[in-house]
Design an enzyme around this catalytic site. Sequence first.
Site, mmCIF file in Angstrom:
data_model
loop_
_atom_site.group_PDB
_atom_site.id
_atom_site.type_symbol
_atom_site.label_atom_id
_atom_site.label_comp_id
_atom_site.label_asym_id
_atom_site.label_seq_id
_atom_site.Cartn_x
_atom_site.Cartn_y
_atom_site.Cartn_z
ATOM 1 N N THR A 1 0.824 -1.212 0.000
ATOM 2 C CA THR A 1 0.000 0.000 0.000
ATOM 3 C C THR A 1 0.856 1.259 0.000
ATOM 4 O OG1 THR A 1 -1.507 1.306 1.397
ATOM 5 C CG2 THR A 1 -0.115 -0.256 2.518
ATOM 6 N N TYR B 1 -1.410 0.639 10.243
ATOM 7 C CA TYR B 1 -1.612 -0.039 8.961
ATOM 8 C C TYR B 1 -0.342 0.051 8.118
ATOM 9 C CZ TYR B 1 -3.542 -0.816 4.253
ATOM 10 O OH TYR B 1 -3.789 -1.263 2.984
#
Length: 312
Positions: free
Chosen positions: A124, A146
């Site tokens: 990501t 995250y």
Amino acid sequence: MKVLVTGAAGFIGSHASERLADLGHEVVAIDNFSNYYDISLKRLNADALAEKGILVRDIDLRFDDLSEEITEDLSHIFHFAAQPGISAASSFKDYKSNNVEATQRLLDAVEVLDKKPFFVNIATSSIYGLVATLTEDQAPLPASWYGVTKLAAEQLVLAYSRRNLLQSCSLRLYSVYGPRERPDKLYTRLIDCGLNNKPFPLYEGSSEHLRSFTYVQDIIDGVVSVIGKESVCNGEIFNLGTEEENTTAHGIATVEEILQKKIAIDHKPARPGDQSRTKANIDKARKLLGYNPQTRLKDGLEAQVTWFKNTF
């Protein structure tokens, strides 16, 4: 070829599974059907895959026996499964367990095989941190649990390549949207609010955030382009996204234009760890993978609105 897709009932994983099947591959699809968001939506995705002959098996990478899924006849693993996004409802333990420990357990299962599949890790832009405009060889500065745990998972996978234990690459995705987008993400939530006359929660400062909003099928183009280019990709990181930047405010206005109605805004305090800018530098992916995303934001959002109306 026979390929494994983890997180196959999720937003991007389900599209990847469909595309791989359409390309003639046998898809082994697994998902743990976590309750991060409404499981019924994942079941809908799994049903859509079943119509194409893809059975999504209920497997948790952290706990379940993987020996029936991780086999020597696999040519590739596409690892989408993860604890996604930035959520106050998710603890660091959730991110560590689902992103790091699950990835390590998957790698453990691969390592014992004599013939190992090529491992495609799905990462990501959150790895880069609050401003995600960097090239793949610049130091990441993640600012959320995250981002931190996805970076750790990425480096676990690439460590195996560095030690010649398997071949792998990692793909860093940028602000993906489109049909099947999770209900907690920007555009599905916007469309829901617009169609159902609900106020949209907008975090302070986020209206001016810049994003490389990338249509899901453009992302899948990049994902499957790894097939046949394994020697070029081994040990490498690639950014996948569009070079076109749009503000969140422009995204809201575009959805309003498509729906032909104004969406009420519920202003919320700023969200810690949220990125202020993402702009995908895809020079490397364009050169080595032939990657060239084409979908304009309005066109992609029109497809997403159509999907939402047909689904809910």
